[in-house]
Design an enzyme around this catalytic site. Sequence first.
Site, short mmCIF file in Angstrom:
data_model
loop_
_atom_site.label_atom_id
_atom_site.label_comp_id
_atom_site.label_asym_id
_atom_site.label_seq_id
_atom_site.Cartn_x
_atom_site.Cartn_y
_atom_site.Cartn_z
N GLY A 36 0.89 -1.34 0.01
CA GLY A 36 -0.04 -0.03 0.12
C GLY A 36 0.89 1.38 0.13
N ASP A 264 6.55 5.71 -4.63
CA ASP A 264 6.78 5.58 -2.93
C ASP A 264 8.18 5.26 -2.63
OD1 ASP A 264 3.97 5.18 -3.19
OD2 ASP A 264 3.74 3.08 -3.36
#
Length: 311
Positions: A36, A264
Amino acid sequence: MDQSPPSTPRILAIGECMIEFSPAGEAEAYRRGFAGDTFNTAWYIRQVRPQALVSYLTAIGDDAVSDRFLAFLDETGIDRRFVRQVPGGTMGLYLIALKDGERSFSYWRDMSAARLLAENSRRLDQAMAEADTIYFSGITLAILSDPARTRLFRALERARVQGRLVAFDPNLRPRLWEDAATMRDRTMQAAALSDLVLPSFEDEATHFGDADPQATIARYRAAGTLAVTVKNGPGAVHYLEGAAQGVVEIPAAAEVVDTTSAGDSFNAVYLACLGDEGMTIRDRILAAAAMARHCIGGRGALVPLKDAAVL
Ligand code: ADP
C-alpha cells in the site's frame, strides 16, 4: 522522555496497507504479501535507514491475516504502536492478474478497517507528537469519510504548529473518491497544510490539467506550499524549495521490470535524507531516483536492497 538521539530520524507514515495476492508461477497459485502506498514508503525508509524510528499509523482487523500483518511489521522493524485493531474488522485486499505479461488489479477494500484510522483525534495527536516527519497521501484521504479527513487535517495543523514537518504525496486515484471535484478540493487543502508536496506529474496533468511540471509547482505554491518536488517517470525531476527552483536530470533505468511503487520508494529516500545537512536538494533527488530505479528493476512493490549502496 524522548530516548532517541537527535540524529535518529523519526518518521510517521499514515495510511492503508492491503493484503496483496500476486501470481505465484503455477496456474491459479497466488503468493500473499502486504503493500500500500504509504506503507511501501515506510518499508523503503527502513531499508535505507535501519536506525530510523519508522512508525505506521493505520487500522486493521483482529483476524488471522491482520495478526500476520502485525508480525510482518515486527519483522520489518516498523513501529506498530499506532496500529489500531478493530474488533470484527479486516484488511483491504487486491489481486494481481497476469495476462500476456500485462498486469491488472482487482480490489476489495470497501470494508477495510483502515477507513477508521482517523476516528480518534487524541490518538492522532499522540502518534504525531513522537515524529519529526509525518507522511500521508491522497490515498490516505480518499479512503476516509469527510469528517475523518477534517479530523486528520486538524491534527496535522496542530502537529505543524509543534514543529513537525508534514509531507504529502497527492497520489490521485479518482476511483477511490466520491467524485473528482472532492478529490481535487481535498488534495489542495492537504497541500496547503503541508510543508512538502511530492506529486507525480502524469497524475497531476490528468486530473488538474497541468501543462508541464512547472505548472504543477506553481499551483501548489499558490496554495501555500513552500517545497514541491515533482516526479515525472524517467523525465527530469523539478523542484521548488523556498526561494530555490531547479531541474534535476535523472539517469535512465537499465531495465524496467515493474514500476509498481516507484514513486513510493522515491519518496522514502527523499524523506529519509531530509535531515542530512551535508546533502543538497539535488543530492537528495538523485538518491531518491536511484532507489526508484532499484525498485523498478525488481518485481512487486517491495524490492529488498542487497546493501545500502543506493545511498
Ligand atoms: P509513480 O510511481 O508515483 O507514478 P513516477 O512514474 O513519476 O511516479 O516515477 C517516480 C520516480 O521513479 C521518478 O521520479 C523516477 O525517479 C523513477 N522512475 C520511474 N520510471 C523510470 C524510468 N523508466 N527510468 C528511470 N527512473 C524512473
